[in-house]
Design an enzyme around this catalytic site. Structure first.
Site, PDB file in Angstrom:
ATOM      1  N   LYS A 192      12.813  73.459   7.250  1.00 11.32           N
ATOM      2  CA  LYS A 192      11.546  74.174   7.367  1.00 11.32           C
ATOM      3  C   LYS A 192      11.746  75.675   7.490  1.00 11.32           C
ATOM      4  CE  LYS A 192       9.023  74.464  11.224  1.00 11.32           C
ATOM      5  NZ  LYS A 192       8.167  74.074  12.360  1.00 11.32           N
ATOM      6  N   ASP A 218       7.518  64.973  16.587  1.00 13.95           N
ATOM      7  CA  ASP A 218       7.490  66.392  16.929  1.00 13.95           C
ATOM      8  C   ASP A 218       7.149  66.519  18.405  1.00 13.95           C
ATOM      9  OD1 ASP A 218       7.770  69.068  16.515  1.00 13.95           O
ATOM     10  OD2 ASP A 218       6.186  69.240  14.998  1.00 13.95           O
TER      11      ASP A 218
END
Length: 314
Positions: A192, A218
């Site tokens: 990312k 997450d």
């Protein structure tokens, strides 16, 4: 546990009440009022003298109001001669401000930690901080819990023989790997790059996700931009099914609806570290309670027992 006093701020009284039910102690009343000039005033309406005081207050929207309220609660407890003041922050919003990644930028995570200590906090009980180094911002002891056991217990109800746990980025990969070990699953991570608070790019996923049942893990979901971007990569790579899990379900700016509208997302799982308004819930959302873990940690802190031993149990 007669020498313990538990107070709640305005942020999440439901969680505080549930924690007290598990502890077997009453939730002591607190009064929050506002002067004509918009300043807050807090009064703890139970005896604190020489007592072990716990203040339960996650930093959630409105974050600044809840933060000032918590600082005033700490000050009130210290002024009332509490023997020890422990701040129970199930969510520390300023943990995201943890580094200097641009010129002349503030590091809010450290500043707010200093404010809490200055206001009278002797100890902090936190849950799934956004990054490990935030623990070191505090100059008082910090007990840092996580919700991986609660999440793992939920997912063990599924067939995990073909499962991969996917972290949206490499920064969360260590936590995803620990979660994968609890489930006996494989682990993968997204590559990312963040351009803004709500604009990210995930170029690929490192690990095996093709024709596998994926659990995206997450620490928190706010706007959901990262997860939505990751879902696109998982579809391209041929994931068989997708479930989403996080500790802090903030779900800002319609994120919960945006995720639940994804047809290949079978379930969204979070804990109740932050309040989730009833009107924002969907059939795909499962909320797990973190209150038993917080209550047990508070009991151990009060009795001088090991908190880390909580994570040694299977």
């Amino acid at each position: 546990m007669r020498d313990i006093a538990v107070f709640s701020g305005s942020a999440h009284p439901e969680l505080a009440a549930e924690v007290c039910a598990h502890l077997g102690v009453p939730l002591s009343p607190a009064r929050v009022s506002r002067f004509a000039n918009d300043c807050l005033e807090v009064q703890l309406q139970a005896n604190c003298r020489e007592r072990d005081v716990f203040l339960i207050q996650p930093l959630v929207t409105p974050v600044q109001e809840n933060l000032v309220e918590l600082l005033l609660m700490c000050d009130a407890a210290r002024g009332a001669s509490a023997s020890r003041v422990t701040v129970v922050m199930s969510h520390y919003a300023y943990a995201r401000s943890d580094k200097k990644d641009a010129p002349r930028i503030s590091i809010g995570g450290r500043l707010v930690a200093d404010l809490l200590v200055s206001s009278g906090a002797d100890r902090v009980l936190a849950l799934t901080l956004h990054s490990p180094q935030v623990h070191g911002f505090f100059s008082v002891p910090v007990d840092h819990l996580h919700a991986l056991r609660e999440l793992a217990e939920h997912f063990r109800g599924y067939d995990l023989s073909n499962t991969t746990v996917v972290s949206p980025d490499l920064g969360n990969a260590k936590e995803a790997a620990a979660f994968a070990r609890l489930l006996g699953a494989k682990v993968a991570a997204g590559a990312k790059q963040r351009f803004a608070d709500d604009r990210v790019s995930i170029s690929t996923v490192i690990g095996d996700v093709a024709d596998r049942d994926v659990i995206v893990l997450d620490d928190e979901i706010a706007k959901g931009s990262t997860v939505v971007e990751l879902l696109d990569r998982l579809r391209e790579l041929g994931a068989r099914s997708i479930r989403v899990a996080c500790t802090h379900g903030l779900f800002a700016a319609g994120a919960l609806k945006r995720l639940s509208d994804q047809p290949d997302v079978l379930e969204i799982v979070c804990t109740n570290t932050v309040p989730i308004p009833a009107g924002h819930r969907t059939d795909k959302l499962t909320v797990l309670s973190i209150a038993p873990a917080l209550a047990e940690a508070m009991r151990r802190i009060h009795n001088g027992e090991s908190v880390s031993a909580l994570f040694d149990a299977p």
